[in-house]
Scaffold this motif. Structure first.
Motif, PDB file in Angstrom:
ATOM      1  N   LEU A   1     -11.759  26.180  72.915  1.00 57.34           N
ATOM      2  CA  LEU A   1     -10.993  27.409  72.794  1.00 57.34           C
ATOM      3  C   LEU A   1     -10.672  27.901  74.193  1.00 57.34           C
ATOM      4  O   LEU A   1     -11.545  27.899  75.064  1.00 57.34           O
ATOM      5  CB  LEU A   1     -11.793  28.479  72.039  1.00 57.34           C
ATOM      6  CG  LEU A   1     -12.262  28.168  70.620  1.00 57.34           C
ATOM      7  CD1 LEU A   1     -13.017  29.359  70.049  1.00 57.34           C
ATOM      8  CD2 LEU A   1     -11.096  27.806  69.725  1.00 57.34           C
TER       9      LEU A   1
ATOM     10  N   VAL B   1      -7.575  24.094  63.114  1.00 54.95           N
ATOM     11  CA  VAL B   1      -6.872  24.599  64.294  1.00 54.95           C
ATOM     12  C   VAL B   1      -6.071  25.847  63.942  1.00 54.95           C
ATOM     13  O   VAL B   1      -6.110  26.862  64.657  1.00 54.95           O
ATOM     14  CB  VAL B   1      -5.942  23.514  64.876  1.00 54.95           C
ATOM     15  CG1 VAL B   1      -5.012  24.116  65.929  1.00 54.95           C
ATOM     16  CG2 VAL B   1      -6.766  22.388  65.491  1.00 54.95           C
ATOM     17  N   SER B   2      -5.354  25.802  62.819  1.00 56.79           N
ATOM     18  CA  SER B   2      -4.522  26.931  62.400  1.00 56.79           C
ATOM     19  C   SER B   2      -5.364  28.184  62.129  1.00 56.79           C
ATOM     20  O   SER B   2      -5.008  29.286  62.560  1.00 56.79           O
ATOM     21  CB  SER B   2      -3.724  26.546  61.150  1.00 56.79           C
ATOM     22  OG  SER B   2      -2.975  27.635  60.678  1.00 56.79           O
TER      23      SER B   2
ATOM     24  N   THR C   1      -8.777  34.102  66.034  1.00 60.18           N
ATOM     25  CA  THR C   1      -9.193  34.442  67.398  1.00 60.18           C
ATOM     26  C   THR C   1      -8.034  34.818  68.311  1.00 60.18           C
ATOM     27  O   THR C   1      -8.230  35.499  69.311  1.00 60.18           O
ATOM     28  CB  THR C   1      -9.949  33.263  68.052  1.00 60.18           C
ATOM     29  OG1 THR C   1      -9.050  32.156  68.220  1.00 60.18           O
ATOM     30  CG2 THR C   1     -11.128  32.833  67.199  1.00 60.18           C
TER      31      THR C   1
ATOM     32  N   ARG D   1      -6.872  29.662  65.404  1.00 60.82           N
ATOM     33  CA  ARG D   1      -5.832  30.371  66.158  1.00 60.82           C
ATOM     34  C   ARG D   1      -5.542  31.721  65.541  1.00 60.82           C
ATOM     35  O   ARG D   1      -5.377  32.729  66.236  1.00 60.82           O
ATOM     36  CB  ARG D   1      -4.562  29.523  66.205  1.00 60.82           C
ATOM     37  CG  ARG D   1      -4.612  28.376  67.203  1.00 60.82           C
ATOM     38  CD  ARG D   1      -3.361  27.530  67.108  1.00 60.82           C
ATOM     39  NE  ARG D   1      -3.374  26.450  68.105  1.00 60.82           N
ATOM     40  CZ  ARG D   1      -2.540  25.423  68.084  1.00 60.82           C
ATOM     41  NH1 ARG D   1      -1.625  25.322  67.120  1.00 60.82           N
ATOM     42  NH2 ARG D   1      -2.616  24.491  69.017  1.00 60.82           N
ATOM     43  N   SER D   2      -5.473  31.748  64.209  1.00 55.04           N
ATOM     44  CA  SER D   2      -5.168  32.998  63.512  1.00 55.04           C
ATOM     45  C   SER D   2      -6.285  34.018  63.662  1.00 55.04           C
ATOM     46  O   SER D   2      -6.038  35.209  63.858  1.00 55.04           O
ATOM     47  CB  SER D   2      -4.928  32.697  62.027  1.00 55.04           C
ATOM     48  OG  SER D   2      -4.754  33.887  61.288  1.00 55.04           O
TER      49      SER D   2
ATOM     50  N   THR E   1      -6.948  33.806  76.702  1.00 50.66           N
ATOM     51  CA  THR E   1      -5.554  34.175  76.926  1.00 50.66           C
ATOM     52  C   THR E   1      -5.321  34.409  78.415  1.00 50.66           C
ATOM     53  O   THR E   1      -6.263  34.482  79.211  1.00 50.66           O
ATOM     54  CB  THR E   1      -5.202  35.443  76.135  1.00 50.66           C
ATOM     55  OG1 THR E   1      -6.084  36.499  76.539  1.00 50.66           O
ATOM     56  CG2 THR E   1      -5.347  35.202  74.640  1.00 50.66           C
TER      57      THR E   1
ATOM     58  N   LEU F   1      -6.601  32.681  70.111  1.00 43.62           N
ATOM     59  CA  LEU F   1      -6.767  31.807  71.267  1.00 43.62           C
ATOM     60  C   LEU F   1      -6.130  30.445  71.024  1.00 43.62           C
ATOM     61  O   LEU F   1      -5.938  30.030  69.881  1.00 43.62           O
ATOM     62  CB  LEU F   1      -8.249  31.613  71.593  1.00 43.62           C
ATOM     63  CG  LEU F   1      -9.085  32.873  71.823  1.00 43.62           C
ATOM     64  CD1 LEU F   1     -10.532  32.488  72.121  1.00 43.62           C
ATOM     65  CD2 LEU F   1      -8.511  33.714  72.948  1.00 43.62           C
ATOM     66  N   GLU F   2      -5.803  29.753  72.113  1.00 44.57           N
ATOM     67  CA  GLU F   2      -5.324  28.383  72.013  1.00 44.57           C
ATOM     68  C   GLU F   2      -6.501  27.487  71.634  1.00 44.57           C
ATOM     69  O   GLU F   2      -7.599  27.619  72.172  1.00 44.57           O
ATOM     70  CB  GLU F   2      -4.720  27.929  73.338  1.00 44.57           C
ATOM     71  CG  GLU F   2      -4.236  26.487  73.341  1.00 44.57           C
ATOM     72  CD  GLU F   2      -3.146  26.228  72.326  1.00 44.57           C
ATOM     73  OE1 GLU F   2      -3.030  25.076  71.886  1.00 44.57           O
ATOM     74  OE2 GLU F   2      -2.404  27.173  71.973  1.00 44.57           O
ATOM     75  N   VAL F   3      -6.272  26.573  70.693  1.00 45.03           N
ATOM     76  CA  VAL F   3      -7.336  25.716  70.169  1.00 45.03           C
ATOM     77  C   VAL F   3      -6.930  24.253  70.292  1.00 45.03           C
ATOM     78  O   VAL F   3      -5.806  23.878  69.983  1.00 45.03           O
ATOM     79  CB  VAL F   3      -7.621  26.030  68.684  1.00 45.03           C
ATOM     80  CG1 VAL F   3      -8.749  25.144  68.153  1.00 45.03           C
ATOM     81  CG2 VAL F   3      -7.963  27.497  68.497  1.00 45.03           C
ATOM     82  N   LYS F   4      -7.872  23.441  70.752  1.00 40.48           N
ATOM     83  CA  LYS F   4      -7.644  21.997  70.802  1.00 40.48           C
ATOM     84  C   LYS F   4      -8.853  21.287  70.190  1.00 40.48           C
ATOM     85  O   LYS F   4      -9.996  21.653  70.466  1.00 40.48           O
ATOM     86  CB  LYS F   4      -7.431  21.514  72.241  1.00 40.48           C
ATOM     87  CG  LYS F   4      -6.112  21.986  72.845  1.00 40.48           C
ATOM     88  CD  LYS F   4      -5.890  21.386  74.232  1.00 40.48           C
ATOM     89  CE  LYS F   4      -4.555  21.853  74.810  1.00 40.48           C
ATOM     90  NZ  LYS F   4      -4.314  21.279  76.169  1.00 40.48           N
TER      91      LYS F   4
END
Length: 226
Positions: free
Chosen positions: A71, A39-40, A46, A43-44, A74, A48-51
């Motif tokens: 993903l 996840v980290s 892209t 996020r770094s 934004t 983008l918010e990741v779940k």
């Protein structure tokens, strides 16, 4: 003497229980740590918010699985889902891995949705996070890079490919409708590229409103390497 044996037996039994509990804890902790690392890094790279629902790392078998990966675009690109991947399951050759070779014996991929969004200035979300990924990647050549040697069995499920234009409000959709398509003995590079083009050609295009985007031209632009 009997009491002594009972006492020793109880200690051994307690140690076995503790060992099992400890092993389960290690497995759960390994999955949790791996999930947080993925996840980290996503996020770094892209922006983008990741779940992710779950990650499973095989300790007794060479397997790796990611479940429920999403993903999110934004806010400037609408905040919608950019990529929805219900499952990625990989089984690999451990002996090849020790020789710095990536030989995948089974790759099962379920890709439910990929969404390309064009903002009011004509920029795509993929262009934005490709730039972010390039900026976040160190300009150093990795000496421990593994060589990909191919996939024995590839099992792919593909859902929808969406292209949305926020300026015009129009949207185009490709519904692949591919479920559990099996391809065997996939070689590196050329075979993967031709496989992708084959699947793209099988998709059916539908449009909401009058189409004003050339999907082929858009994909060509997105797939070009800088």
């Amino acid at each position: 003497m009997r009491r002594l044996f009972r006492w020793v037996f109880r200690i051994v039994l307690a140690l076995i229980v503790l060992a099992v509990v400890g092993a389960v804890a290690v497995i759960l902790l390994m999955d949790t740590i791996t999930k947080e690392i993925i996840v980290s890094r996503l996020r770094s790279q892209t922006g983008l918010e990741v779940k992710i629902s779950a990650v499973h790392v095989g300790l007794l078998s060479p397997t790796f699985s990611v479940e429920g990966l999403k993903l999110y675009n934004t806010a400037e690109f609408g905040g919608s889902v950019c990529l929805d991947m219900p499952e990625l399951h990989i089984e690999y050759d451990l002996s090849a891995m020790r020789s710095r070779l990536l030989h995948i014996t089974l790759l099962r991929l379920n890709l439910a949705e990929v969404s390309v969004v064009l903002d009011k200035n004509g920029r795509s979300n993929f262009e934005t996070f490709k730039k972010k990924s390039k900026e976040s990647t160190p300009h150093k050549q990795s000496t421990g890079k593994m060589k990909f040697t191919g996939i024995d069995v590839l099992n792919i499920t593909l859902g929808k490919f969406l292209v949305s234009n926020l300026a015009s409000g129009r949207q185009e959709e490709i519904d692949f409708g591919i479920k559990n398509q099996i391809t065997r003995h996939v070689k590196p590079d050329a075979d993967l590229a031709s496989l992708g083009l084959t699947m793209f050609s099988r998709g059916k295009v539908t449009a909401k409103g009058e189409p004003d985007m050339d999907l082929n031209q858009l994909l060509d632009g997105l797939l070009k390497t800088p």
